[in-house]
Write an enzyme that holds these catalytic residues in place. Structure first.
Site, PDB file in Angstrom:
ATOM      1  N   GLY A  98       0.658  -1.208  -0.026  1.00 48.38           N
ATOM      2  CA  GLY A  98       0.029   0.098   0.016  1.00 48.38           C
ATOM      3  C   GLY A  98       0.819   1.346  -0.101  1.00 48.38           C
ATOM      4  O   GLY A  98       0.704   2.085   0.696  1.00 48.38           O
ATOM      5  N   HIS A  99       1.815   1.343  -0.927  1.00 45.87           N
ATOM      6  CA  HIS A  99       2.906   2.326  -1.100  1.00 45.87           C
ATOM      7  C   HIS A  99       3.642   2.297  -2.241  1.00 45.87           C
ATOM      8  O   HIS A  99       3.613   0.926  -3.008  1.00 45.87           O
ATOM      9  CB  HIS A  99       3.591   2.594   0.349  1.00 45.87           C
ATOM     10  CG  HIS A  99       4.314   1.293   0.663  1.00 45.87           C
ATOM     11  ND1 HIS A  99       4.209   0.353   1.520  1.00 45.87           N
ATOM     12  CD2 HIS A  99       5.501   0.564  -0.184  1.00 45.87           C
ATOM     13  CE1 HIS A  99       4.893  -0.668   1.654  1.00 45.87           C
ATOM     14  NE2 HIS A  99       5.684  -0.408   0.559  1.00 45.87           N
TER      15      HIS A  99
END
Ligand code: T46
Length: 145
Positions: free
Chosen positions: A61-62
């Site tokens: 998630g990055h």
């Protein structure tokens, strides 16, 4: 740092699924895979691994500004959801002799972990929180859109 100049330009097409050499034992003792200096397009400076991940959890998630990574499902399976700011792709990893090489500037999320799965990460730099873009809107701005 390797990859930093192209991070905002890197597209999903730069993500590569590579073969990691597999040595099958002639006497039936199983397989051995090996990653050496020339296996990956970058020098490995850190190794970490994800395990005991619940099937409904997601990791990542990055994106990274400079870091390059190779992810390997050394046990079990999981999905890697990739985004370059415009296009999305999902890669299912389930083989210990396949490595997913993710260049800098690509958003990733890992999900659908099977029971007992282990994600090995071979990466190009030591841990540095300032290399992370953890907000998707900031990531899209970074990519120019
Ligand atoms: C990635 C995905 C696939 C450290 O102290 N050292 C480390 O080398 C790492 C990777 C993490 N940490 C600390 C930082 C956080 O306090 O461990 C905690 C969890 O890290 P994070 O939330 O970044 O974990 P994931 O699984 O969401 O992301 C990791 C990697 O950070 C990332 O590069 O691509 O796995």
């Amino acid at each position: 740092m390797a990859g930093i100049t192209n991070a905002n330009l890197n597209s999903i097409d730069k993500v590569e699924l590579i073969n990691i050499p597999k040595i099958s034992d002639p006497e039936g003792r199983g397989n051995l895979s090996v990653v050496e200096n020339n296996t990956l397009p970058f020098e490995v400076r850190r190794v970490y691994y994800l395990y005991d991940v619940p099937s409904d959890a997601s990791r990542g998630g990055h994106a990274h500004i400079a870091l390059e990574q190779c992810l390997v499902a050394v046990s079990g399976s999981f999905d890697v959801v990739l985004h370059d700011g415009k296009n999305k792709k999902i890669i299912h990893l389930n083989k210990p002799n396949k490595g997913l090489v993710i260049p800098s500037g690509i958003w990733r999320e890992l999900e659908n972990f099977s029971s007992g799965s282990v994600c090995l990460a071979l990466v190009s730099a030591v841990y540095d929180e300032s290399d992370y873009i953890r907000n998707f809107e900031s990531f899209k701005l970074f990519k120019g859109g």
